[in-house]
Structure formats: C-alpha cells, structure tokens
Scaffold this motif. Structure first.
Motif, PDB file in Angstrom:
ATOM      1  N   LEU A  15       0.817  -1.199  -0.025  1.00 14.86           N
ATOM      2  CA  LEU A  15       0.051  -0.157   0.038  1.00 14.86           C
ATOM      3  C   LEU A  15       0.809   1.280   0.113  1.00 14.86           C
ATOM      4  O   LEU A  15       1.476   1.419   1.008  1.00 14.86           O
ATOM      5  N   ARG A  16       0.859   2.226  -0.889  1.00 10.17           N
ATOM      6  CA  ARG A  16       1.688   3.185  -1.347  1.00 10.17           C
ATOM      7  C   ARG A  16       0.911   4.396  -0.622  1.00 10.17           C
ATOM      8  O   ARG A  16      -0.127   4.782  -1.035  1.00 10.17           O
ATOM      9  N   THR A  17       1.573   4.903   0.584  1.00  8.04           N
ATOM     10  CA  THR A  17       0.621   6.073   1.438  1.00  8.04           C
ATOM     11  C   THR A  17       1.546   7.293   1.058  1.00  8.04           C
ATOM     12  O   THR A  17       2.743   7.322   0.388  1.00  8.04           O
ATOM     13  N   PRO A  18       1.120   8.357   1.636  1.00  9.03           N
ATOM     14  CA  PRO A  18       2.021   9.858   1.272  1.00  9.03           C
ATOM     15  C   PRO A  18       3.253   9.774   1.645  1.00  9.03           C
ATOM     16  O   PRO A  18       4.089  10.420   1.329  1.00  9.03           O
ATOM     17  N   GLU A  19       3.313   8.934   2.900  1.00  2.02           N
ATOM     18  CA  GLU A  19       4.832   8.781   3.311  1.00  2.02           C
ATOM     19  C   GLU A  19       5.492   7.648   3.003  1.00  2.02           C
ATOM     20  O   GLU A  19       6.848   7.494   3.654  1.00  2.02           O
ATOM     21  N   GLY A  20       5.217   6.660   2.238  1.00  2.29           N
ATOM     22  CA  GLY A  20       5.903   5.562   1.952  1.00  2.29           C
ATOM     23  C   GLY A  20       4.936   4.259   1.557  1.00  2.29           C
ATOM     24  O   GLY A  20       4.233   4.492   1.044  1.00  2.29           O
ATOM     25  N   VAL A  21       5.894   3.197   1.601  1.00  3.62           N
ATOM     26  CA  VAL A  21       5.148   1.905   1.243  1.00  3.62           C
ATOM     27  C   VAL A  21       5.148   1.095   2.562  1.00  3.62           C
ATOM     28  O   VAL A  21       5.978   0.927   3.157  1.00  3.62           O
TER      29      VAL A  21
END
Length: 246
Positions: free
Chosen positions: A110-116
C-alpha cells in the motif's frame, strides 16, 4: 429413563443455532466498528506492534502476485465474488438470494503519502465496489468464464428447483425471472485507492478490512450485512427459550 420431548430437542437445537448465528454476526459488527477504533496514519514508524491502524493509499502488487477474478478474469489483490439466484422470498416477492460467496486477498503493498506499507496477511473481509459481471437466465448459455467456474466447483449447485422450473410453472417463473443467476465481483486491482484497517506486525499490517469506502460507508455496509444475521439469531434464540420453558 424418559426421552426428551420433541419440543425440547427442537428448542435446544434452536438455542444452539441462534447462539452461533448471533456470535458470528456480533463478531462481524465488532470488526466493522474497528474501522472507527483504528488510528488513522500514513506510516507505521510511530505505530507500536499490535496497535490497530487505518491506512489510505494505492494498492500495488507484491512478489506474491495477484488473484484472478473468476468471472471477469481481472487481476486482483483483494477479491469477493458471489453467485446469486432469483427466488421467491419474504411475502412471495422475488429477489436475489446468495447461493455461493467467497472472499480473500494476497499480500500486497500500500503506497501512502509517507511511503510503502506491506499488507502481509490475507483478509476475508472485503468491502469494495460491486460489479455484476454476468446475468444468466435459465436456458441461456453463460459466458465462457462463468461456465468454466461452475464446471470446476462443487459449491454451486448446477440446478435448483428455481433454475429447473418444474412443469406447469414455467410461464410464471419466466415472468418473474425466477432461477436467473447473477455473478458479481468486488475487487481491488493494482492501482486502485483502498483503505486497509489492521494490526501492526513486525512485517507490516495484518489486515482486518480492505475497503474502498469512507469509514462511515464501510461501517454502514458491514453493519447492514450483519443485520439479517442478528435478526435470525435473535429469533432462533427466542424461539428456543420459549420451547424449553413452555
């Protein structure tokens, strides 16, 4: 020694059935409420192991690959599929009844605004947008993938009384579309935006729920699904008590 009365045996059976259905439904409700109990975050860096978190991001395939949706053939990371059949239900009104349903997922990222973030375990609670892939009336030739699915699995009956349409009721059954089967899928494919609710582990997140709805929409969908189970369990439990104390 006198044998238990038939009403007592039936009452005890209804107590067991009611208790089991209630427990399963309440567990599903508790899982739905987890969407609210979870802490929203974009990273696991500040989340202690075992904590319940909610992450929003873009689903990406991992080294585990993907699932193949049975009716559409689409690559999926999380998937729920169902076969429904149109039957006469409450008050003799025709509606679609689920006769087969399965859900699951593969580990994905899951790629989030802060990383994976790694979603490391499969989940069986999938609440995603639903697509009816095919609708097949009795006598019609199903699409190739649907026909292949039904040929490979014993979980879906090849025919039922609604599908076979006994002699003398064919015209009425056709007018009400009885026996018509609907094949639907809920799937998260690579590139889709999803919400994952789960517990933090050393490897990533052990998911409880994979959804594409807002927290309110996810809880509403999951809670509404369990309402029927709660009602059936409560009725069975009450009937069992009445039979045993009467």
């Amino acid at each position: 020694m006198a044998l238990p009365a038939t009403s007592d045996l039936f009452g005890a059976a209804m107590l067991v059935v009611g208790a089991v259905v209630l427990l399963v439904s309440l567990r599903y409700v508790w899982r739905a409420v987890a969407v609210y109990r979870a802490t929203p975050t974009d990273s696991l860096a500040r989340a202690p192991p075992g904590s319940l978190v909610r992450l929003d991001g873009t689903a990406e395939a991992s080294d585990e690959g993907t699932l193949t949706a049975p009716f559409s053939g689409r690559e999926s990371l999380a998937l729920r599929y169902a076969v429904e059949e149109r039957r006469l239900g409450l008050y003799l009104l025709p509606w679609f009844v689920t006769i087969h349903e399965r859900a699951g997922s593969v580990p994905f990222r899951l790629r989030t605004p802060e990383g994976v973030v790694d979603v490391v375990e499969p989940t069986r609670t999938v609440t995603l947008g639903r697509e009816v892939v095919a609708t097949v009336a009795p006598g019609e030739t199903p699409p190739e993938r649907v026909a292949g699915f039904e040929a490979r699995t014993d979980a879906v009956p090849t025919t039922t009384v609604w599908y076979a349409r006994p002699f003398g009721v064919g015209a009425v059954a056709s007018a009400l579309s009885l026996g018509t089967r609907r094949y639907s899928e809920q799937r998260a494919t690579p590139g889709d935006d999803v919400t994952v609710v789960g517990r933090v582990t050393a490897a990533g997140v052990d998911p409880l729920v994979v959804s594409d709805r807002s927290p309110v929409g996810t809880v509403r969908r999951m809670a509404s699904t369990s309402l029927a189970g709660l009602a059936v369990g409560a009725v069975a439990l009450s009937l069992g008590v009445l039979l045993l104390v009467a």
